[in-house]
Write a protein that holds these residues in place. Structure first.
Motif, short mmCIF file in Angstrom:
data_model
loop_
_atom_site.label_atom_id
_atom_site.label_comp_id
_atom_site.label_asym_id
_atom_site.label_seq_id
_atom_site.Cartn_x
_atom_site.Cartn_y
_atom_site.Cartn_z
N ILE A 213 -10.65 -11.99 -18.12
CA ILE A 213 -11.00 -10.58 -17.89
C ILE A 213 -11.35 -10.36 -16.43
O ILE A 213 -10.90 -9.38 -15.80
N SER A 214 -12.16 -11.25 -15.87
CA SER A 214 -12.56 -11.12 -14.48
C SER A 214 -11.36 -11.18 -13.55
O SER A 214 -11.24 -10.37 -12.61
N GLN A 215 -10.43 -12.10 -13.82
CA GLN A 215 -9.24 -12.22 -12.98
C GLN A 215 -8.33 -11.00 -13.12
O GLN A 215 -7.77 -10.52 -12.13
N ASN A 216 -8.18 -10.50 -14.34
CA ASN A 216 -7.34 -9.32 -14.54
C ASN A 216 -7.89 -8.11 -13.81
O ASN A 216 -7.14 -7.34 -13.19
N LEU A 217 -9.20 -7.93 -13.86
CA LEU A 217 -9.82 -6.80 -13.16
C LEU A 217 -9.68 -6.96 -11.66
O LEU A 217 -9.42 -5.98 -10.94
N ALA A 218 -9.84 -8.18 -11.16
CA ALA A 218 -9.70 -8.42 -9.73
C ALA A 218 -8.25 -8.18 -9.29
O ALA A 218 -8.01 -7.60 -8.22
N ARG A 219 -7.29 -8.62 -10.11
CA ARG A 219 -5.89 -8.39 -9.76
C ARG A 219 -5.57 -6.90 -9.74
O ARG A 219 -4.74 -6.44 -8.94
N ALA A 220 -6.19 -6.14 -10.63
CA ALA A 220 -5.98 -4.69 -10.63
C ALA A 220 -6.48 -4.08 -9.33
O ALA A 220 -5.84 -3.18 -8.76
N ASP A 221 -7.62 -4.58 -8.83
CA ASP A 221 -8.13 -4.09 -7.54
C ASP A 221 -7.18 -4.46 -6.40
O ASP A 221 -6.94 -3.66 -5.49
N ALA A 223 -3.94 -4.98 -6.67
CA ALA A 223 -2.74 -4.14 -6.80
C ALA A 223 -2.99 -2.73 -6.29
O ALA A 223 -2.13 -2.13 -5.63
N ALA A 224 -4.20 -2.19 -6.57
CA ALA A 224 -4.53 -0.86 -6.09
C ALA A 224 -4.58 -0.83 -4.57
O ALA A 224 -4.14 0.14 -3.93
N LEU A 225 -5.13 -1.89 -3.97
CA LEU A 225 -5.17 -1.98 -2.51
C LEU A 225 -3.77 -2.03 -1.92
O LEU A 225 -3.47 -1.35 -0.93
N GLU A 226 -2.89 -2.84 -2.54
CA GLU A 226 -1.52 -2.94 -2.04
C GLU A 226 -0.80 -1.60 -2.14
O GLU A 226 -0.08 -1.20 -1.22
N THR A 227 -1.00 -0.91 -3.25
CA THR A 227 -0.36 0.40 -3.42
C THR A 227 -0.84 1.39 -2.37
O THR A 227 -0.03 2.12 -1.77
#
Length: 243
Positions: A213-221, A223-227
């Motif tokens: 869960i922690s890794q998925n949430l971090a990856r979402a952040d 991805a949002a930064l890259e976008t």
């Protein structure tokens, strides 16, 4: 021969005890103890603030009442006794629960992680060494989990999964283990697993789920930064901004 075996077992037990003490002075257990001290210090500061507010309120109320009607020496002493009584009660009343109770289900995300960390720290000593290692592994990942969960809405599906693990599933696992008499914890079940082994397996599964869960949430952040970065680059690249 029996006497020699007993001496060896005592030596091994003593070695295990010493190594556990060394491990608790260093590494995850030490970090968990430090975090618990920080929480206790914060609780103490909160108590002091409550006492100060109570004394100020009683003092202001006494002054205002004295402006309307003279209170005399006995009235003043009564106000002092009232302030002391309220301050005493607030000073000895913790700002938050101090027992090894699991976090309440209605806590905000960040507060739930903090309470869960405290629960693990207080429950750790009652568990076997392999389970303590899993507890330490879970605790070491809670700082990152808290950082991401604090930015996520409570109703987010992944946040809900993490909250259920911290407030329900993992505490239930530990509490059920505590209810099993020690004499039965080494007996094997139908699958050849002992109660201790079931506990370790459950803690390991919970640790992996929280890490995912922690890794998925971090990856979402990430991805949002890259976008956002690509948007800014495509929007303003090779363009001049008039001053």
């Amino acid at each position: 021969m029996t006497e020699m075996t007993e001496k060896v077992e005592r030596a091994v037990a003593r070695f295990d005890r010493i190594t556990r003490q060394i491990d608790e002075r260093e590494g995850p257990a030490r970090d968990a103890a430090r975090r618990e001290r920080q929480r206790l210090n914060a609780d103490l500061v909160t108590r002091v603030k409550r006492v100060g507010v109570a004394v100020v309120v009683v003092s202001i109320a006494t002054i205002l009442f004295g402006l309307i009607m003279p209170i005399g020496m006995f009235g003043f002493l009564a106000a002092v006794c009232l302030a002391i009584g309220i301050a005493s009660v607030l000073a000895v009343t913790p700002a938050r629960p101090v027992s090894a109770a699991p976090p309440a289900a209605d806590l905000p995300n960040g507060a739930m992680v903090q309470r869960f960390d405290s629960y693990l720290y207080k429950s750790r000593r009652a568990l076997p060494a392999p389970a303590q290692a899993e507890i330490d592994a879970i605790s070491s990942g809670l700082a990152s989990l808290q950082q991401t969960l604090e930015r996520v809405p409570t109703l987010d599906p992944q946040a809900q999964d993490a909250r259920r693990l911290m407030s329900n599933h993992l505490p239930d696992l530990i509490d059920r283990y505590m209810r099993v008499p020690p004499a039965f914890r080494t007996e094997e079940d139908g699958e050849g697993k002992t109660v201790d082994e079931r506990l370790v397996e459950g803690l390991s599964a919970g640790r992996k789920a929280l890490n995912d869960i922690s890794q998925n949430l971090a990856r979402a952040d990430v991805a949002a930064l890259e976008t956002q970065g690509r948007f800014i680059q495509s929007r303003y690249n090779d363009q001049t901004i008039d001053g």
